[in-house]
Motif scaffolding. Structure first.
Motif, PDB file in Angstrom:
ATOM      1  N   GLU A 197      27.719  31.963  34.147  1.00 28.07           N
ATOM      2  CA  GLU A 197      27.675  33.411  34.369  1.00 28.07           C
ATOM      3  C   GLU A 197      28.876  33.909  35.171  1.00 28.07           C
ATOM      4  N   LYS A 198      29.792  33.018  35.516  1.00 25.06           N
ATOM      5  CA  LYS A 198      30.931  33.363  36.362  1.00 25.06           C
ATOM      6  C   LYS A 198      32.144  33.753  35.510  1.00 25.06           C
ATOM      7  N   LEU A 199      32.715  34.913  35.819  1.00 21.05           N
ATOM      8  CA  LEU A 199      33.938  35.366  35.148  1.00 21.05           C
ATOM      9  C   LEU A 199      35.095  34.439  35.527  1.00 21.05           C
ATOM     10  N   VAL A 200      35.828  33.952  34.519  1.00 20.50           N
ATOM     11  CA  VAL A 200      36.944  33.052  34.796  1.00 20.50           C
ATOM     12  C   VAL A 200      38.243  33.484  34.115  1.00 20.50           C
ATOM     13  N   GLY A 201      38.191  34.462  33.214  1.00 23.26           N
ATOM     14  CA  GLY A 201      39.420  34.863  32.534  1.00 23.26           C
ATOM     15  C   GLY A 201      39.213  36.092  31.680  1.00 23.26           C
ATOM     16  N   GLY A 202      40.311  36.570  31.125  1.00 25.45           N
ATOM     17  CA  GLY A 202      40.245  37.718  30.248  1.00 25.45           C
ATOM     18  C   GLY A 202      41.608  38.029  29.665  1.00 25.45           C
ATOM     19  N   GLU A 203      41.592  38.737  28.549  1.00 22.24           N
ATOM     20  CA  GLU A 203      42.832  39.149  27.890  1.00 22.24           C
ATOM     21  C   GLU A 203      42.554  40.402  27.087  1.00 22.24           C
ATOM     22  N   PHE A 204      43.466  41.381  27.206  1.00 22.62           N
ATOM     23  CA  PHE A 204      43.276  42.668  26.541  1.00 22.62           C
ATOM     24  C   PHE A 204      44.572  43.160  25.942  1.00 22.62           C
ATOM     25  N   VAL A 205      44.469  43.834  24.804  1.00 20.30           N
ATOM     26  CA  VAL A 205      45.601  44.503  24.174  1.00 20.30           C
ATOM     27  C   VAL A 205      45.236  45.976  24.061  1.00 20.30           C
ATOM     28  N   VAL A 206      46.137  46.846  24.548  1.00 16.74           N
ATOM     29  CA  VAL A 206      45.917  48.284  24.556  1.00 16.74           C
ATOM     30  C   VAL A 206      46.781  48.917  23.478  1.00 16.74           C
ATOM     31  N   ASP A 207      46.212  49.841  22.715  1.00 19.09           N
ATOM     32  CA  ASP A 207      46.930  50.587  21.687  1.00 19.09           C
ATOM     33  C   ASP A 207      47.640  51.765  22.350  1.00 19.09           C
ATOM     34  N   MET A 208      48.898  51.600  22.689  1.00 16.94           N
ATOM     35  CA  MET A 208      49.645  52.641  23.407  1.00 16.94           C
ATOM     36  C   MET A 208      49.853  53.891  22.553  1.00 16.94           C
ATOM     37  N   VAL A 232      49.476  42.462  38.492  1.00 22.29           N
ATOM     38  CA  VAL A 232      48.632  43.510  39.070  1.00 22.29           C
ATOM     39  C   VAL A 232      47.374  42.844  39.611  1.00 22.29           C
ATOM     40  N   THR A 233      46.818  43.405  40.672  1.00 16.02           N
ATOM     41  CA  THR A 233      45.571  42.899  41.238  1.00 16.02           C
ATOM     42  C   THR A 233      44.578  44.043  41.306  1.00 16.02           C
ATOM     43  N   PHE A 234      43.329  43.762  40.922  1.00 16.17           N
ATOM     44  CA  PHE A 234      42.307  44.802  40.866  1.00 16.17           C
ATOM     45  C   PHE A 234      40.931  44.157  40.957  1.00 16.17           C
ATOM     46  N   ASP A 235      39.906  44.991  41.133  1.00 10.61           N
ATOM     47  CA  ASP A 235      38.530  44.516  41.231  1.00 10.61           C
ATOM     48  C   ASP A 235      37.803  44.738  39.919  1.00 10.61           C
ATOM     49  N   VAL A 236      36.943  43.780  39.565  1.00  9.14           N
ATOM     50  CA  VAL A 236      36.114  43.856  38.370  1.00  9.14           C
ATOM     51  C   VAL A 236      34.670  43.612  38.771  1.00  9.14           C
ATOM     52  N   SER A 237      33.763  44.399  38.212  1.00  6.74           N
ATOM     53  CA  SER A 237      32.318  44.178  38.375  1.00  6.74           C
ATOM     54  C   SER A 237      31.724  43.893  37.008  1.00  6.74           C
ATOM     55  N   VAL A 238      30.862  42.889  36.933  1.00  3.55           N
ATOM     56  CA  VAL A 238      30.237  42.503  35.665  1.00  3.55           C
ATOM     57  C   VAL A 238      28.722  42.542  35.830  1.00  3.55           C
ATOM     58  N   TYR A 239      28.057  43.270  34.952  1.00  6.12           N
ATOM     59  CA  TYR A 239      26.597  43.361  34.940  1.00  6.12           C
ATOM     60  C   TYR A 239      26.126  43.175  33.506  1.00  6.12           C
ATOM     61  N   GLY A 240      25.634  41.976  33.185  1.00  7.33           N
ATOM     62  CA  GLY A 240      25.165  41.704  31.830  1.00  7.33           C
ATOM     63  C   GLY A 240      26.309  41.822  30.837  1.00  7.33           C
ATOM     64  N   ASP A 241      26.144  42.713  29.866  1.00  9.26           N
ATOM     65  CA  ASP A 241      27.164  42.912  28.835  1.00  9.26           C
ATOM     66  C   ASP A 241      28.088  44.081  29.143  1.00  9.26           C
ATOM     67  N   VAL A 291      38.330  51.464  33.706  1.00  8.38           N
ATOM     68  CA  VAL A 291      37.950  50.750  32.487  1.00  8.38           C
ATOM     69  C   VAL A 291      36.451  50.459  32.499  1.00  8.38           C
ATOM     70  N   ASP A 292      35.782  50.864  31.429  1.00 11.20           N
ATOM     71  CA  ASP A 292      34.363  50.569  31.222  1.00 11.20           C
ATOM     72  C   ASP A 292      34.249  49.778  29.931  1.00 11.20           C
ATOM     73  N   SER A 334      30.944  40.633  41.519  1.00 14.60           N
ATOM     74  CA  SER A 334      32.264  41.211  41.752  1.00 14.60           C
ATOM     75  C   SER A 334      33.338  40.148  41.846  1.00 14.60           C
ATOM     76  N   TYR A 335      34.521  40.562  41.389  1.00 13.97           N
ATOM     77  CA  TYR A 335      35.645  39.644  41.337  1.00 13.97           C
ATOM     78  C   TYR A 335      36.933  40.363  41.701  1.00 13.97           C
ATOM     79  N   SER A 336      37.839  39.640  42.332  1.00 16.35           N
ATOM     80  CA  SER A 336      39.208  40.099  42.520  1.00 16.35           C
ATOM     81  C   SER A 336      40.030  39.385  41.451  1.00 16.35           C
TER      82      SER A 336
END
Length: 190
Positions: free
Chosen positions: A64-75, A139-148, A186-187, A123-125
């Motif tokens: 249940e622990k967040l360990v990574g992520g990757e995103f592509v934004v359509d500019m 960049v450094t930011f905070d993320v909160s994860v609740y279920g999906d 971001v939601d 919560s994660y940094s």
């Protein structure tokens, strides 16, 4: 001899427990059509708000622990929401121009998590490499994860990505000054 037998018994016992209860690594794809990214840019005497679309994205979990992520934004999807008509069209076009994000040559931006540290139960940094206009900066930011669902707020210094139009760092007149940092909220829905 007794120590060796005891050691082998403990290794067997704990080794079997680890195999019987392995930590499950999982990648959760983001539902881009149900997720929202809003932006807010600031200038002397006001601000502008808008949206931008995710092209793709995923969060990685270890159990249940967040360990990574990757995103592509359509500019190319930059959209101003606080204006209408001619002024909206002008600002949208200007943001897509080479003065700002140069979407003809740089149609996407990318964020790759490089470090995730738990700061609480949900919560994660996060530190990540953000690429805009071909330039990558951390960049450094905070993320909160609740279920999906996951939420994050990110402050970006646009000048680090060669987006300097109207910036005070290049001697812009104060009445035309656009602040260097903009906010992203971001939601995510997975």
């Amino acid at each position: 001899m007794k120590k060796t037998i005891l050691s082998l018994a403990l290794i067997t016992l704990f080794g079997a427990a680890a195999v019987a209860n392995p930590i499950k690594k999982e990648t959760k794809e983001v539902k881009t059509s149900e997720s929202n990214v809003t932006w807010k840019g600031y200038k002397v005497g006001g601000s502008h708000t808008g949206t931008i679309s995710l092209k793709s994205g995923a969060l990685q979990f270890d159990g249940e622990k967040l360990v990574g992520g990757e995103f592509v934004v359509d500019m190319t999807s930059i959209n101003t929401t606080d204006l209408e008509g001619e002024y909206k069209g002008k600002l949208d076009g200007h943001l897509k121009s080479d003065d700002f994000f140069g979407t003809d040559n740089h149609p996407t931006a990318k964020l790759v998590f490089t470090k995730v540290k738990a700061t609480g139960k949900n919560s994660y940094s996060v530190t990540g490499d953000l690429t805009i206009k071909g330039t990558t900066e951390p960049v450094t930011f905070d993320v909160s994860v609740y279920g999906d669902k996951a939420t994050a707020s990110v402050k970006v210094d646009r000048t680090k990505y060669d987006v300097k139009y109207g910036s005070g760092i290049i001697g812009t007149a104060k009445d035309k000054l656009i602040y260097d940092e903009f906010d992203l909220v971001v939601d995510l829905q997975m």
